[in-house]
Design an enzyme around this catalytic site. Structure first.
Site, PDB file in Angstrom:
ATOM      1  CB  CYS A 199      -4.755  -2.263   8.863  1.00 38.60           C
ATOM      2  SG  CYS A 199      -4.685  -2.819   7.151  1.00 38.60           S
ATOM      3  CB  CYS A 243      -1.714  -3.941   7.309  1.00 39.58           C
ATOM      4  SG  CYS A 243      -2.751  -2.662   6.627  1.00 39.58           S
ATOM      5  CG  ASP A 244      -0.799  -5.072  11.046  1.00 37.37           C
ATOM      6  OD1 ASP A 244       0.179  -4.991  10.295  1.00 37.37           O
ATOM      7  OD2 ASP A 244      -1.282  -4.099  11.651  1.00 37.37           O
TER       8      ASP A 244
END
Ligand code: NAP
Length: 313
Positions: A136, A139-140
């Site tokens: 992701c 997200c990261d």
């Protein structure tokens, strides 16, 4: 949550398909319950800008549009449980749905559990997941400021993630197993023309190698044409090789196709069990767009409403 409560419609999953089904069934006064699952809002909440959903000429952030979907469904009387379903009994009606230690019943069920990121299946991939390996970018990505990273895949997701990650990374290498991208032309152009993105054709990762501090140090790659092996230094690796449908709850109760998608009757959202409908990515292996998921959510709501009306007659 009230125990042993009965509903006319329970919707499992809260992505674009499930929440559109909720808007429609709520407006039909069926007072739907949406069980949101572990990722409320579904896949759009882990993407960045959505540029192809009609009505938003300047694009809209994924989490923002899903908040709007949710509010719209709530406005017409949808209620929510933010938890995951552990068991669904479709053997007889009313259907029984287990959530943790609680059970509810419903006359109909709309399945909109969506799909999840597919992984390469390497032992080192699971070992380093969250420690340099990720599925992701939204997200990261932030963790890889000024780092060299790789993105694996050749579809729209891989190109979109590669471009997004250039915001943080000093260099992005897009690694694809063939010599031609699967992505749409516009996404291909964006990736191929980006000064920070390099494409490595005809390669697949075969091992992620940890650094001494526990993060990612490099990846061992295999040339899919020659079989040659070589190493590439990288501190982050993003896997973007497509998705698999979330159908584990239904493997023994509903017909699934060879790729585990729920089979629906052509042109409808009806499964083989009367009163059980499926919409969105959990039954669509072809289009997988937010707008098509929303469209099939509306179809599922209409199919459900007609089913309940016919039963009352
Ligand atoms: P996808 O189109 O199925 O592409 C998956 C890519 O991963 C393919 O290039 C595939 O290679 C590669 N791949 C699959 N398994 C692999 C493996 N084991 N090892 C190495 N590579 C592997 O998936 P997606 O990119 O997630 O897109 C899914 C759907 O969502 C599509 O309909 C797409 O258009 C849509 N989508 C749209 C947008 C947008 O419009 N903004 C953004 C994201 C996704 P091959 O090409 O060789 O098969």
């Amino acid at each position: 949550m009230e125990e042993n409560k009965h509903y006319k419609v329970v919707i499992i999953g809260s992505g674009p398909a499930g929440l559109t089904a909720a808007i429609y069934t709520a407006r039909a006064d069926l007072k739907p319950l949406v069980i949101e699952g572990v990722q409320p809002g579904g896949q759009p909440t882990i993407t960045s800008e959505i540029e192809n959903y009609p009505g938003f000429p300047d694009g809209i952030l994924g989490p923002q549009i899903m908040d709007n979907f949710r509010l719209q469904a709530e406005k017409f009387g949808t209620t929510y449980i933010t938890d995951a379903v552990s068991k669904v009994d479709l053997k007889q009606r009313p259907f029984r749905i287990t959530i943790g230690r609680k059970e509810i019943t419903s006359d109909t069920i709309i399945i909109s559990t969506g799909a999840s990121a597919r992984l390469l299946g390497l032992e080192s991939e699971s070992r380093l997941m969250g420690h340099g390996v990720s599925a992701c970018a939204t997200c990261d990505g932030w963790f890889f400021r000024d780092k060299e990273i790789i993105v694996v895949g050749g579809g729209d997701s891989a190109c979109e993630e590669a471009v997004y990650l250039t915001k943080f990374a000093s260099k992005v290498t897009l690694i694809h197993r063939r010599d031609e991208l699967r992505a749409s032309k516009i996404m291909q152009r964006r990736a191929m023309n980006h000064p920070k993105i390099e494409i490595l054709w005809n390669h697949v990762p075969i091992e992620f190698i940890a650094s001494e501090t526990g993060g990612l140090d490099s990846v061992r790659l295999k040339n899919t044409q020659t079989g040659e092996i070589h190493f590439l230094k990288c501190q982050g690796a993003f896997i973007a090789i497509g998705h698999q449908p979330n159908t584990e709850l239904f493997t023994n109760s509903l017909e699934l196709d060879k790729n585990n998608y729920i089979v629906t009757q052509p042109g409808t959202t009806k499964t083989a069990i009367p009163g059980v409908f499926a919409c969105g990515d959990v039954q669509d292996s072809i289009y997988q767009q937010m707008v098509t998921a929303a469209g099939s959510g509306a179809m599922a709501a209409i199919d459900t409403e007609r089913f309940l009306t016919e039963e009352e007659e």
